[in-house]
Design an enzyme around this catalytic site. Structure first.
Site, PDB file in Angstrom:
ATOM      1  N   TRP A  79     -11.975   3.432  -4.118  1.00 49.70           N
ATOM      2  CA  TRP A  79     -11.603   3.490  -2.698  1.00 49.70           C
ATOM      3  C   TRP A  79     -11.463   4.936  -2.230  1.00 49.70           C
ATOM      4  O   TRP A  79     -11.955   5.298  -1.161  1.00 49.70           O
ATOM      5  CB  TRP A  79     -10.306   2.723  -2.485  1.00 49.70           C
ATOM      6  CG  TRP A  79      -9.503   3.113  -1.279  1.00 49.70           C
ATOM      7  CD1 TRP A  79      -8.330   3.799  -1.275  1.00 49.70           C
ATOM      8  CD2 TRP A  79      -9.800   2.833   0.096  1.00 49.70           C
ATOM      9  NE1 TRP A  79      -7.878   3.978   0.008  1.00 49.70           N
ATOM     10  CE2 TRP A  79      -8.763   3.397   0.871  1.00 49.70           C
ATOM     11  CE3 TRP A  79     -10.843   2.176   0.743  1.00 49.70           C
ATOM     12  CZ2 TRP A  79      -8.734   3.312   2.261  1.00 49.70           C
ATOM     13  CZ3 TRP A  79     -10.820   2.102   2.126  1.00 49.70           C
ATOM     14  CH2 TRP A  79      -9.781   2.654   2.871  1.00 49.70           C
ATOM     15  N   HIS A  91      -6.359  -7.150   0.149  1.00 45.86           N
ATOM     16  CA  HIS A  91      -5.424  -6.025   0.075  1.00 45.86           C
ATOM     17  C   HIS A  91      -4.373  -6.086   1.181  1.00 45.86           C
ATOM     18  O   HIS A  91      -3.197  -5.869   0.930  1.00 45.86           O
ATOM     19  CB  HIS A  91      -6.210  -4.716   0.177  1.00 45.86           C
ATOM     20  CG  HIS A  91      -5.347  -3.500   0.139  1.00 45.86           C
ATOM     21  ND1 HIS A  91      -4.659  -3.100  -0.992  1.00 45.86           N
ATOM     22  CD2 HIS A  91      -5.043  -2.573   1.090  1.00 45.86           C
ATOM     23  CE1 HIS A  91      -3.987  -1.998  -0.743  1.00 45.86           C
ATOM     24  NE2 HIS A  91      -4.192  -1.653   0.522  1.00 45.86           N
ATOM     25  N   ASP A 124       0.840  -1.190   0.000  1.00 50.09           N
ATOM     26  CA  ASP A 124       0.000   0.000   0.000  1.00 50.09           C
ATOM     27  C   ASP A 124       0.886   1.255   0.000  1.00 50.09           C
ATOM     28  O   ASP A 124       1.851   1.329  -0.764  1.00 50.09           O
ATOM     29  CB  ASP A 124      -0.963  -0.045   1.193  1.00 50.09           C
ATOM     30  CG  ASP A 124      -2.058   1.014   1.131  1.00 50.09           C
ATOM     31  OD1 ASP A 124      -3.066   0.781   0.448  1.00 50.09           O
ATOM     32  OD2 ASP A 124      -1.896   2.076   1.755  1.00 50.09           O
ATOM     33  N   TRP A 125       0.599   2.261   0.862  1.00 47.71           N
ATOM     34  CA  TRP A 125       1.414   3.466   0.917  1.00 47.71           C
ATOM     35  C   TRP A 125       2.847   3.165   1.320  1.00 47.71           C
ATOM     36  O   TRP A 125       3.764   3.942   1.016  1.00 47.71           O
ATOM     37  CB  TRP A 125       0.806   4.482   1.887  1.00 47.71           C
ATOM     38  CG  TRP A 125       0.054   5.583   1.211  1.00 47.71           C
ATOM     39  CD1 TRP A 125      -1.300   5.646   1.008  1.00 47.71           C
ATOM     40  CD2 TRP A 125       0.592   6.781   0.649  1.00 47.71           C
ATOM     41  NE1 TRP A 125      -1.629   6.806   0.357  1.00 47.71           N
ATOM     42  CE2 TRP A 125      -0.483   7.524   0.129  1.00 47.71           C
ATOM     43  CE3 TRP A 125       1.882   7.296   0.541  1.00 47.71           C
ATOM     44  CZ2 TRP A 125      -0.311   8.759  -0.502  1.00 47.71           C
ATOM     45  CZ3 TRP A 125       2.057   8.522  -0.089  1.00 47.71           C
ATOM     46  CH2 TRP A 125       0.968   9.238  -0.602  1.00 47.71           C
ATOM     47  N   ASP A 156      -7.767  -8.655  -3.674  1.00 46.95           N
ATOM     48  CA  ASP A 156      -7.689  -7.213  -3.465  1.00 46.95           C
ATOM     49  C   ASP A 156      -8.440  -6.465  -4.566  1.00 46.95           C
ATOM     50  O   ASP A 156      -8.065  -6.541  -5.737  1.00 46.95           O
ATOM     51  CB  ASP A 156      -6.219  -6.783  -3.460  1.00 46.95           C
ATOM     52  CG  ASP A 156      -6.031  -5.302  -3.180  1.00 46.95           C
ATOM     53  OD1 ASP A 156      -7.033  -4.594  -2.982  1.00 46.95           O
ATOM     54  OD2 ASP A 156      -4.864  -4.872  -3.141  1.00 46.95           O
TER      55      ASP A 156
END
Length: 459
Positions: free
Chosen positions: A324, A439, A283-284, A410
């Site tokens: 999202w 995810h 993710d980030w 995901d």
């Protein structure tokens, strides 16, 4: 029917309830109410930080709401109850509004304009006089302020005025998170903010696994991978990004930028003098983390990449991510734990509730609101140019080992996004596809960690 006028203490308790709302939002806890003829007309609480408005004091908010309710900027016959002695600005507003009476709780010895520093209400030269009564529930009103500021006074690393720190008891009794916290606050980019990280395994281990979480998770996400890596004699570092986990949380959404968070991570790596790093990202953690090795390639020897992307601005964001981001904007107070639980039905309630621990109220959630909007979408967005440079680095200059794990369920950054990323990483041929994972693929992290050891630390 409006209720008959009860004692002043009743109205002050309503003002205290407003003060509590301000404190929950990270504002100095001051609250106010306006009444007329024994009926509640309006309420207000401090919000200058959240509204970016120096005039957004509790009294001002209550007076504005009262004027709207009565359809008149003159508030003849009205009474204001406020938990803290008004400042000069608010005292002036009271006089302009022609209030009948002001009742306050705690005195304000630094800025109070009802007798502490000055007494605007006592001026006989003004064309309106407002009756003033101070000290109603003074000890309770003062206690609210004292409790709010106490952590800043007694903590060795005080909280910045524009930030919050999640109370330690929020993290009590979390399953499978036994590790001792580590903190630092003297990195130049932090400017006094306190950053938390886990540091497990021997300092002289052959490999350091640097595990970077994303939004809205924190280092708890790596609880299934840390024991595997550390148990194999490797060092594991898992920081909480600023705004997440046990790290300090700026109150303003605008504090969270791509450049700021990347710089913190670069300084963090330098401060701990990390070497032989296997970068573990999702993710980030990947949006930021994939831009780090090009700044110091000699420190990195491996990459474990899971459900993330390079946000370069010249490639459209995935439809799943756009959806999202839109959902986050419409649901800013979403339950973090339940979000994790939806994609991981194997989790216990205690586990998914642990993801809520860092965010006890909306004041602690600025990063959750900001991060979906900070993903670079256009070529000129903050971080987009860095991400394009990183893409060139991974495709042309990367010489370390790479391993990819894909959570196939995901809907945001799933297999199609990951296969595209795989094509941008030189030599990334080792891929583990997890059909049951979503995810937050680290919730299946023990399997991934064991496979990673076979690649990065073969016996």
């Amino acid at each position: 029917m409006p209720e008959t006028s009860p004692p002043d203490t009743h109205w002050m308790r309503l003002a205290l309830a407003q003060a509590a709302l301000a404190g929950q939002g990270g504002e100095v806890p001051v609250g106010a109410v306006v009444i007329k003829n024994g009926a509640l007309i309006a309420v207000g609480h401090n919000a200058p930080i959240g509204q970016h408005d120096p005039t957004a004091h509790a009294e001002s908010a209550a007076l504005r709401a009262a004027a709207q309710a009565l359809g008149n900027y003159r508030l003849d016959g009205c009474e204001l109850f406020v938990t803290l002695e008004p400042c000069a600005m608010c005292a002036g507003a009271v006089l302009h509004a022609r209030l009948k009476r002001v009742v306050f709780g705690a005195a304000e010895p630094r800025t109070g304009a009802a007798g502490s520093v000055m007494d605007l209400f006592a001026s006989a030269d003004l064309n309106h006089q407002t009756e003033v009564l101070g000290g109603v529930l003074a000890s309770e009103c003062a206690a609210v302020l004292h409790d709010f500021f106490k952590p800043k006074r007694v903590t060795a690393n005080p909280v910045r005025e524009d930030a919050l720190r999640t109370p330690e008891d929020c993290f009590a009794n979390m399953p499978d998170y036994p590790w001792q916290p580590n903190y630092l606050s003297d990195l130049p980019a932090l400017n006094g903010l306190r950053m938390h990280y886990l540091d497990e395994g021997p300092l002289d281990a052959p490999t350091t696994y640097l595990c970077l979480h994303g939004n809205p998770a924190w280092s708890y996400l790596y609880r299934k991978m840390i024991p595997v890596f550390a148990g194999a004699g490797q060092r594991v570092i898992a920081p909480d990004l600023i705004g997440f986990g046990k790290s300090d949380k700026p109150k303003k959404d605008s504090a969270h930028t791509f450049t700021f968070h990347r710089q913190v991570l670069l300084e963090f790596i330098e401060r701990l003098n990390l070497r032989n790093i296997v970068l573990v990202v999702q993710d980030w953690g990947g949006i930021l983390g994939l831009t780090l090795p090009m700044a110091a390639p000699e420190r990195f020897s491996g990459l474990l990449v899971m459900n993330t992307m390079l946000a370069t601005g010249d490639v459209p964001l995935s439809p799943g991510f756009v959806a999202w981001r839109g959902w986050c904007e419409k649901n800013p107070e979403f339950d973090v734990g339940r979000l994790l639980a939806r994609g991981n039905p194997q989790m216990t309630e205690e586990e998914w509730q642990a993801y809520n621990a860092p965010f006890p109220d909306r004041g602690h959630r600025a990063a959750l609101r900001a991060f979906p909007q900070r993903v670079p979408e256009n070529t000129t967005d903050d971080g987009a140019a860095l991400s394009r440079s990183a893409r060139d680095f991974w495709l042309n200059d990367w010489t370390g080992k790479s391993f990819m794990a894909i959570g196939q369920q995901d809907p945001v950054l799933g297999e199609s996004v990951m296969r595209h990323l795989q094509s941008q990483i030189r030599g990334c041929s080792e891929v583990l596809v997890l059909p049951q994972a979503g995810h937050f693929v680290q919730e299946h992290g023990d399997e991934i960690a064991k496979a990673a050891l076979g690649i990065f630390n073969p016996r």
